[in-house]
Design an enzyme around this catalytic site. Structure first.
Site, PDB file in Angstrom:
ATOM      1  N   TYR A 150      36.070  36.712 141.857  1.00  0.00           N
ATOM      2  CA  TYR A 150      35.824  35.376 141.323  1.00  0.00           C
ATOM      3  C   TYR A 150      35.784  35.371 139.795  1.00  0.00           C
ATOM      4  O   TYR A 150      36.494  34.572 139.161  1.00  0.00           O
ATOM      5  CB  TYR A 150      34.537  34.793 141.912  1.00  0.00           C
ATOM      6  CG  TYR A 150      34.348  33.329 141.595  1.00  0.00           C
ATOM      7  CD1 TYR A 150      35.100  32.356 142.252  1.00  0.00           C
ATOM      8  CD2 TYR A 150      33.432  32.910 140.635  1.00  0.00           C
ATOM      9  CE1 TYR A 150      34.946  31.015 141.960  1.00  0.00           C
ATOM     10  CE2 TYR A 150      33.268  31.562 140.342  1.00  0.00           C
ATOM     11  CZ  TYR A 150      34.030  30.626 141.008  1.00  0.00           C
ATOM     12  OH  TYR A 150      33.879  29.291 140.704  1.00  0.00           O
ATOM     13  N   GLU A 157      42.280  32.322 134.683  1.00  0.00           N
ATOM     14  CA  GLU A 157      42.598  30.895 134.612  1.00  0.00           C
ATOM     15  C   GLU A 157      42.320  30.349 133.216  1.00  0.00           C
ATOM     16  O   GLU A 157      43.159  29.646 132.627  1.00  0.00           O
ATOM     17  CB  GLU A 157      41.779  30.121 135.646  1.00  0.00           C
ATOM     18  CG  GLU A 157      42.170  30.390 137.089  1.00  0.00           C
ATOM     19  CD  GLU A 157      41.202  29.741 138.070  1.00  0.00           C
ATOM     20  OE1 GLU A 157      40.585  28.715 137.711  1.00  0.00           O
ATOM     21  OE2 GLU A 157      41.055  30.252 139.194  1.00  0.00           O
TER      22      GLU A 157
END
Length: 217
Positions: A150, A157
């Site tokens: 994660y 991102e």
């Protein structure tokens, strides 16, 4: 995606999860087998469209959550899917010349996404298709890999979005740039919300696994 027990491997929801797992499995295979041979930026140019296609399939998760077909929380589902669409549509398709897309950040992004999704979709498929539920190892992967994957995915991102700011302003307008900055700022409340949701889910599942093992001893 989570859903009420149906125990049918041919149900539409089970098939959706299996196909999605296969799609992300193909992307993971590309990272492992094609990237070392092709390198960047050729690897990005040859895979960005299939990544976009596979990720857009997750729009069905929002639809199913809204219709009550699955039990997934609508807020976390929308937040996660939209953040992915920002990358695959907003950057890969509308800002394909973003510098970081041709860097190692693209590789870490695909690695984190594909491993996470292969495990997640297989977990849901086994939940739907077999009364015995997912294999023990799949449960462990589902509720432990996120500690590493994660943060890796989110960092990748944000790297891509930040790298696209100048491109967005040059290609579209300053408003596009500020729109992306606003999107980055939404990670501030979204990141802890999604991460703590997984931590909470992990605590419940691990507690249940320990209780089951205690009964068997």
């Amino acid at each position: 995606m989570a859903a009420p027990k149906t125990y049918s491997p041919l149900s539409p929801l089970a098939v959706y999860n299996l196909v999605s797992a296969a799609g992300w499995g193909y992307i993971l295979l590309c990272v492992i087998s094609k990237y070392p041979l092709m390198g960047q930026p050729l690897f990005y140019e040859s895979t960005k469209d299939i990544v976009t296609l596979v990720q857009c399939g997750a729009i069905m998760e929002i639809v199913n959550s809204l219709l009550g077909i699955v039990r997934s929380p609508i807020v976390t589902t929308v937040a996660q899917v939209l953040s992915r669409l920002l990358i695959v549509v907003g950057i890969f398709q509308w800002l394909p010349e973003t510098p970081a897309c041709s860097s190692f950040a693209y590789i870490t992004l695909l690695s984190a996404w594909s491993i996470t999704e292969v495990v997640r979709y297989l977990f849901y498929f086994f939940t739907l298709a077999f009364k015995s539920g997912p294999p023990y190892v799949l449960i462990l992967l589902r509720y432990n890999l996120f500690w590493v994957l994660y943060p890796t995915g989110v960092a990748s991102e944000l790297t891509l979005v930040y790298s696209s700011l100048a491109v967005a302003e040059l290609r579209y307008s300053v408003y596009a740039k500020w729109g992306l900055i606003f999107a980055m700022l939404t990670y501030l409340p979204g990141l802890p919300m999604l991460f703590m949701h997984m931590v909470s889910q992990r605590a419940k599942v691990m507690k249940g696994l320990r209780a089951e093992r205690a009964k068997k001893e």
